[in-house]
Design an enzyme around this catalytic site. Structure first.
Site, mmCIF file in Angstrom:
data_model
loop_
_atom_site.group_PDB
_atom_site.id
_atom_site.type_symbol
_atom_site.label_atom_id
_atom_site.label_comp_id
_atom_site.label_asym_id
_atom_site.label_seq_id
_atom_site.Cartn_x
_atom_site.Cartn_y
_atom_site.Cartn_z
ATOM 1 N N ASP A 224 0.946 -1.210 -0.134
ATOM 2 C CA ASP A 224 0.089 -0.256 0.004
ATOM 3 C C ASP A 224 1.102 1.398 0.041
ATOM 4 O OD1 ASP A 224 -1.904 1.913 0.589
ATOM 5 O OD2 ASP A 224 -3.064 0.812 2.113
ATOM 6 N N HIS B 113 -0.235 4.598 -0.013
ATOM 7 C CA HIS B 113 -1.244 5.807 0.216
ATOM 8 C C HIS B 113 -0.272 6.568 1.464
ATOM 9 C CE1 HIS B 113 -4.355 3.578 -1.838
ATOM 10 N NE2 HIS B 113 -4.616 4.925 -2.269
HETATM 11 C C1 B12 Z 1 -4.661 9.881 -3.377
HETATM 12 C C2 B12 Z 1 -5.064 8.532 -3.470
HETATM 13 C C3 B12 Z 1 -4.277 7.498 -4.195
HETATM 14 C C4 B12 Z 1 -2.916 7.864 -4.897
HETATM 15 C C5 B12 Z 1 -2.002 7.776 -3.594
HETATM 16 C C6 B12 Z 1 -0.819 8.684 -3.552
HETATM 17 C C7 B12 Z 1 0.110 8.390 -2.451
HETATM 18 N N1 B12 Z 1 1.451 8.218 -2.590
HETATM 19 O O1 B12 Z 1 -0.368 8.967 -1.033
HETATM 20 C C8 B12 Z 1 -2.519 6.758 -5.753
HETATM 21 C C9 B12 Z 1 -3.187 7.346 -7.046
HETATM 22 C C10 B12 Z 1 -1.246 6.382 -6.089
HETATM 23 C C11 B12 Z 1 -3.619 5.805 -5.273
HETATM 24 C C12 B12 Z 1 -3.251 4.553 -5.957
HETATM 25 C C13 B12 Z 1 -4.359 3.497 -5.504
HETATM 26 N N2 B12 Z 1 -5.558 3.516 -4.843
HETATM 27 CO CO1 B12 Z 1 -6.211 5.210 -4.036
HETATM 28 N N3 B12 Z 1 -6.932 6.682 -3.237
HETATM 29 C C14 B12 Z 1 -6.282 8.193 -3.059
HETATM 30 C C15 B12 Z 1 -7.536 8.865 -2.225
HETATM 31 C C16 B12 Z 1 -8.164 9.593 -3.362
HETATM 32 C C17 B12 Z 1 -6.922 9.998 -1.184
HETATM 33 C C18 B12 Z 1 -6.017 9.047 0.032
HETATM 34 C C19 B12 Z 1 -5.737 10.016 0.785
HETATM 35 O O2 B12 Z 1 -4.648 10.675 0.795
HETATM 36 N N4 B12 Z 1 -6.635 10.542 1.868
HETATM 37 C C20 B12 Z 1 -6.366 11.753 2.711
HETATM 38 C C21 B12 Z 1 -5.715 10.893 4.216
HETATM 39 C C22 B12 Z 1 -5.522 12.113 5.142
HETATM 40 O O3 B12 Z 1 -6.831 10.036 4.706
HETATM 41 P P1 B12 Z 1 -6.477 8.495 4.970
HETATM 42 O O4 B12 Z 1 -5.553 8.107 4.017
HETATM 43 O O5 B12 Z 1 -7.717 7.892 5.008
HETATM 44 O O6 B12 Z 1 -5.986 8.472 6.365
HETATM 45 C C23 B12 Z 1 -6.743 8.862 7.628
HETATM 46 C C24 B12 Z 1 -7.573 7.893 8.137
HETATM 47 O O7 B12 Z 1 -7.812 6.783 7.252
HETATM 48 C C25 B12 Z 1 -6.903 7.565 9.476
HETATM 49 N N5 B12 Z 1 -6.086 6.265 9.442
HETATM 50 C C26 B12 Z 1 -5.317 5.529 8.839
HETATM 51 N N6 B12 Z 1 -4.697 4.762 9.163
HETATM 52 C C27 B12 Z 1 -4.912 4.749 10.600
HETATM 53 C C28 B12 Z 1 -4.292 4.047 11.657
HETATM 54 C C29 B12 Z 1 -4.723 4.230 12.790
HETATM 55 C C30 B12 Z 1 -4.357 3.405 14.079
HETATM 56 C C31 B12 Z 1 -5.744 5.393 13.080
HETATM 57 C C32 B12 Z 1 -5.871 5.765 14.376
HETATM 58 C C33 B12 Z 1 -6.120 6.167 12.099
HETATM 59 C C34 B12 Z 1 -5.637 5.760 10.718
HETATM 60 O O8 B12 Z 1 -6.203 8.560 9.866
HETATM 61 C C35 B12 Z 1 -5.373 9.327 8.562
HETATM 62 C C36 B12 Z 1 -5.264 10.617 8.939
HETATM 63 O O9 B12 Z 1 -6.271 11.428 9.050
HETATM 64 C C37 B12 Z 1 -8.272 7.757 -1.725
HETATM 65 C C38 B12 Z 1 -9.958 8.032 -1.887
HETATM 66 C C39 B12 Z 1 -10.005 9.020 -0.366
HETATM 67 N N7 B12 Z 1 -11.023 9.881 -0.493
HETATM 68 O O10 B12 Z 1 -9.677 8.425 0.534
HETATM 69 C C40 B12 Z 1 -8.189 6.790 -2.739
HETATM 70 C C41 B12 Z 1 -8.536 5.124 -2.180
HETATM 71 C C42 B12 Z 1 -7.845 5.025 -0.951
HETATM 72 N N8 B12 Z 1 -7.733 4.406 -2.984
HETATM 73 C C43 B12 Z 1 -8.135 3.413 -3.575
HETATM 74 C C44 B12 Z 1 -7.550 2.223 -4.435
HETATM 75 C C45 B12 Z 1 -8.431 1.190 -4.667
HETATM 76 C C46 B12 Z 1 -6.166 2.467 -4.941
HETATM 77 C C47 B12 Z 1 -5.582 1.543 -5.924
HETATM 78 C C48 B12 Z 1 -5.799 0.093 -5.525
HETATM 79 C C49 B12 Z 1 -6.216 1.676 -7.265
HETATM 80 C C50 B12 Z 1 -5.589 0.841 -8.471
HETATM 81 N N9 B12 Z 1 -6.457 -0.267 -8.745
HETATM 82 O O11 B12 Z 1 -4.515 0.979 -8.698
HETATM 83 C C51 B12 Z 1 -4.126 1.980 -6.044
HETATM 84 C C52 B12 Z 1 -3.369 1.354 -4.882
HETATM 85 C C53 B12 Z 1 -1.962 1.440 -5.045
HETATM 86 C C54 B12 Z 1 -1.149 1.222 -3.836
HETATM 87 N N10 B12 Z 1 0.025 0.125 -4.046
HETATM 88 O O12 B12 Z 1 -1.359 1.488 -2.785
HETATM 89 C C55 B12 Z 1 -9.436 2.860 -2.657
HETATM 90 C C56 B12 Z 1 -9.566 1.952 -1.728
HETATM 91 C C57 B12 Z 1 -10.668 0.888 -1.399
HETATM 92 C C58 B12 Z 1 -10.732 0.209 -0.457
HETATM 93 N N11 B12 Z 1 -10.061 0.341 0.510
HETATM 94 O O13 B12 Z 1 -12.070 -0.304 -0.391
HETATM 95 C C59 B12 Z 1 -9.929 4.427 -2.289
HETATM 96 C C60 B12 Z 1 -10.567 4.483 -0.886
HETATM 97 C C61 B12 Z 1 -10.681 4.894 -3.335
HETATM 98 C C62 B12 Z 1 -12.030 4.504 -3.543
HETATM 99 N N12 B12 Z 1 -13.041 5.181 -3.018
HETATM 100 O O14 B12 Z 1 -12.022 3.364 -4.359
HETATM 101 N N13 B12 Z 1 -4.727 6.182 -4.632
#
Ligand code: B12
Length: 147
Positions: free
Chosen positions: A17, A19
């Site tokens: 992963d 992200h």
């Molecule tokens: C940007 C993005 C990408 C970028 C990532 C760039 C980078 N290097 O960061 C790129 C384009 C590369 C990408 C690729 C992929 N992505 Co993407 N991506 C996103 C997107 C739009 C935003 C992620 C993000 O930055 N969010 C903002 C941060 C702040 O939020 P967060 O990551 O959720 O983290 C917070 C919380 O989750 C929480 N949290 C996380 N971990 C933990 C742990 C603990 C202990 C605690 C307390 C809290 C906590 O706190 C964090 C901070 O607030 C999301 C959609 C979305 N809106 O989330 C999809 C998403 C995560 N991606 C998704 C997918 C499927 C993929 C790919 C598999 C797509 C593909 N087929 O190639 C690939 C995977 C590549 C890989 N090997 O990882 C899906 C995951 C689906 C799922 N889980 O069911 C999402 C949800 C989009 C969707 N709706 O389908 N992605």
């Protein structure tokens, strides 16, 4: 508080992963909430988490999984911790742990059954999570257990 007295946590995004944004936010918030954060970044294997936890004498590992493969990547971490002698370590997990919009209660149940102490949704309150972690560390390792 002197750095060497802080509670130590290991943080990272498990498996293949990549992200990266949430990981940086977690690092910042947990640092501000008084933890010594060892951040391994993205694409971290289970053994890399455990190596870092052993090296730094950490009290907790915080695992993130965003890309939908959380069940596969997170399974077996508790057993591996037990094998490697850190059976008591606190395990938190959060993010988009399963593919699509699954029922959170069911997801929480699954990950707790795998040995995680707490399971967090993507929209969880990180300050509350940090407060829970301070409390869990005190309960498990005693007052003033930061190394
Ligand atoms: C940007 C993005 C990408 C970028 C990532 C760039 C980078 N290097 O960061 C790129 C384009 C590369 C990408 C690729 C992929 N992505 Co993407 N991506 C996103 C997107 C739009 C935003 C992620 C993000 O930055 N969010 C903002 C941060 C702040 O939020 P967060 O990551 O959720 O983290 C917070 C919380 O989750 C929480 N949290 C996380 N971990 C933990 C742990 C603990 C202990 C605690 C307390 C809290 C906590 O706190 C964090 C901070 O607030 C999301 C959609 C979305 N809106 O989330 C999809 C998403 C995560 N991606 C998704 C997918 C499927 C993929 C790919 C598999 C797509 C593909 N087929 O190639 C690939 C995977 C590549 C890989 N090997 O990882 C899906 C995951 C689906 C799922 N889980 O069911 C999402 C949800 C989009 C969707 N709706 O389908 N992605």
């Amino acid at each position: 508080m002197a750095d060497e007295k802080k509670e130590t946590i290991v943080l990272g995004v498990v498996g293949a992963d990549c992200h990266a944004v949430g990981n940086k936010i977690l690092e910042r918030v947990f640092d501000e909430q008084g933890f010594k954060v060892v951040n391994l970044g993205v694409m971290v294997s289970q053994d890399e988490f455990i190596d870092a936890a052993i090296e730094t004498n950490a009290q907790a590992i915080l695992v993130s999984s965003l890309y939908g493969q959380g069940e596969l990547d997170c399974e077996g971490l508790r057993e591996r911790c037990i094998e490697r002698g850190i059976e008591d370590i606190i395990l938190y997990v959060g993010g988009n742990l399963v593919i699509g919009k699954a029922d959170y209660d069911e997801t929480e149940r699954k990950f707790k059954a795998m040995g995680y102490d707490r399971v967090f949704r993507p929209d969880c309150d990180l300050i509350e999570a940090a407060n829970s972690l301070h409390q869990d560390i005190r309960e498990r390792f005693g007052e003033g257990s930061g190394k």
